[in-house]
Design a protein around this motif. Structure first.
Motif, PDB file in Angstrom:
ATOM      1  N   CYS A 238       7.498   9.839  -2.363  1.00  0.00           N
ATOM      2  CA  CYS A 238       8.489   8.433  -3.175  1.00  0.00           C
ATOM      3  C   CYS A 238       8.475   8.826  -4.890  1.00  0.00           C
ATOM      4  CB  CYS A 238       7.887   7.786  -2.257  1.00  0.00           C
ATOM      5  SG  CYS A 238       7.907   5.913  -3.509  1.00  0.00           S
ATOM      6  N   CYS A 259      -0.127   2.474   1.145  1.00  0.00           N
ATOM      7  CA  CYS A 259       1.106   2.682   1.343  1.00  0.00           C
ATOM      8  C   CYS A 259       0.883   3.824   2.960  1.00  0.00           C
ATOM      9  CB  CYS A 259       1.802   3.953   0.284  1.00  0.00           C
ATOM     10  SG  CYS A 259       3.388   5.136   1.006  1.00  0.00           S
ATOM     11  N   CYS A 266       6.751  -2.006  -0.883  1.00  0.00           N
ATOM     12  CA  CYS A 266       7.473  -1.527  -2.029  1.00  0.00           C
ATOM     13  C   CYS A 266       8.031  -2.625  -2.747  1.00  0.00           C
ATOM     14  CB  CYS A 266       8.856  -0.960  -1.264  1.00  0.00           C
ATOM     15  SG  CYS A 266       8.275   0.700  -0.042  1.00  0.00           S
ATOM     16  N   CYS A 269       4.485  -2.695  -4.949  1.00  0.00           N
ATOM     17  CA  CYS A 269       3.801  -0.819  -5.321  1.00  0.00           C
ATOM     18  C   CYS A 269       5.350  -0.411  -6.545  1.00  0.00           C
ATOM     19  CB  CYS A 269       4.414  -0.345  -4.190  1.00  0.00           C
ATOM     20  SG  CYS A 269       3.889   1.340  -4.554  1.00  0.00           S
TER      21      CYS A 269
HETATM   22  S1  SF4 Z   1       4.550   1.419  -0.526  1.00  0.00           S
HETATM   23 FE1  SF4 Z   1       4.840   3.177  -3.010  1.00  0.00          FE
HETATM   24  S2  SF4 Z   1       4.638   4.364  -2.877  1.00  0.00           S
HETATM   25 FE2  SF4 Z   1       5.084   3.741  -0.686  1.00  0.00          FE
HETATM   26  S3  SF4 Z   1       7.348   4.504  -0.127  1.00  0.00           S
HETATM   27 FE3  SF4 Z   1       6.613   2.260  -1.168  1.00  0.00          FE
HETATM   28  S4  SF4 Z   1       6.925   2.553  -2.671  1.00  0.00           S
HETATM   29 FE4  SF4 Z   1       7.020   4.154  -2.203  1.00  0.00          FE
END
Ligand code: SF4
Length: 334
Positions: A238, A259, A266, A269
């Motif tokens: 990612c 994650c 997301c 994040c």
């Molecule tokens: S949580 Fe963060 S690291 Fe995991 S897929 Fe989503 S954006 Fe990417």
């Protein structure tokens, strides 16, 4: 100044982005405290691919200078100069081109791969010869350290060959440079491409506003296998996680774990990634605003850097001409 000289450069084809910062600019802000640092605004090299857009080069020259200053390049320490304003570089290029074979350029791995990524169009003379010009860039100022990525090593090797050949043919006046290969990984683009690039539209520019940064991050791709927040993710594929790794001082592992376990969404994040990147960009924006409001100061420091570089170029040129026996009227007074 009794220090080794380091030379770095940017093609003047567009504003700099986070990929440039991670790949080279951050390193330069540290090198400037250790070495006599020369930074070249490579406008001639930009012409090899943008000869039909001189206006773009003109505009971006000052923008990139602002990027440098914003990122923390100190004009009191580093010499920032404009390539086309050092005519001795063109003169050296001409002399070196007499003993560099066309085949060695055609078969140079960097040239081959750049030509292919340019769509395999017909190759221009200036483009084919730019490694010779690069040898002139490096040798006019007797730079000994050239920070590069692995893909640029064949170009430095070519410069080293030029130096050895010149010194054997004439007299040993040129200094042999060495490559300093960085261990920084290439920053991925927001679309997940291996390389962040303005032309691919996947770059976060160093002068991004908070809104632009948020928008870019909102559109950034993530692990496609995650549909809902509870789905376990794969941070290693990612780009958002790559940004956490590059721009976050602490808590990277924890985000990766959250994650993988599907406990962070997301959107959250990305919000955290925006915060981390903003911590870098906001102080830059302040420094940029300071210099952007003082264009004469920026021009003055570019002129003074160029004039220091020119002085050194003149000295090198005298030695080169003398070594080649082309100093016909040396010593004669008029
Ligand atoms: S949580 Fe963060 S690291 Fe995991 S897929 Fe989503 S954006 Fe990417």
């Amino acid at each position: 100044m009794n220090q080794e000289r380091v030379l770095t450069a940017d093609r003047v084809t567009g504003k700099l982005h986070l990929g440039h910062y991670v790949g080279t600019l951050k390193n330069r802000t540290q090198l400037q405290y250790k070495y006599d640092t020369f930074i070249m605004l490579a406008d001639v090299q930009a012409l090899t691919t943008h000869f039909h857009q001189p206006g773009l080069i003109r505009t971006h020259l000052r923008e990139i200078a602002l990027d440098y200053l914003a990122a923390g390049i100190d004009p009191e320490r580093a010499t920032i100069f404009v390539q086309s304003m050092i005519p001795e570089i063109a003169e050296l290029t001409q002399f070196y081109s007499m003993f560099v074979t066309v085949n060695s350029l055609r078969h140079n791995p960097t040239i081959k791969s750049e030509a292919q990524s340019g769509g395999g169009e017909e190759m221009y003379y200036g483009f084919l010869g730019y490694p010779v010009s690069q040898a002139a860039d490096i040798t006019f100022c007797k730079a000994t350290i050239i920070p590069v990525g692995e893909d640029q090593l064949p170009l430095i090797e070519l410069t080293r060959k030029v130096v050895r050949r010149f010194n054997e043919l004439y007299r040993p006046v040129l200094t042999l440079p060495r490559a300093l290969v960085g261990d920084t990984p290439r920053l991925v683009g927001t679309d997940g491409s291996a390389k962040m690039s303005k032309s691919l539209g996947n770059a976060i520019l160093l002068d991004s506003s908070r809104e632009e940064l948020e928008l870019k991050m909102r559109k950034a791709v993530t692990d496609p296998s995650r549909v809902r927040k509870g789905d376990p993710g794969h941070p290693d594929i990612c780009p958002v996680y790559a940004y956490h790794c590059c721009f976050r001082e602490e808590g990277v592992e924890e985000i990766g774990e959250e994650c993988r376990k599907g406990v962070i969404g997301c959107a959250e994040c990305k919000r955290r990634a925006v915060e981390a990147i903003a911590q870098l960009l906001e102080p830059m924006a302040e420094r940029r605003a300071h210099y952007a409001a003082r264009p004469k100061e920026v021009d003055d420091l570019l002129m003074s850097g160029t004039s220091r570089a020119r002085e050194i170029a003149r000295e090198t040129m005298l030695e080169v001409r003398e070594a080649m026996g082309l100093d016909y009227f040396a010593g004669s007074t008029q």
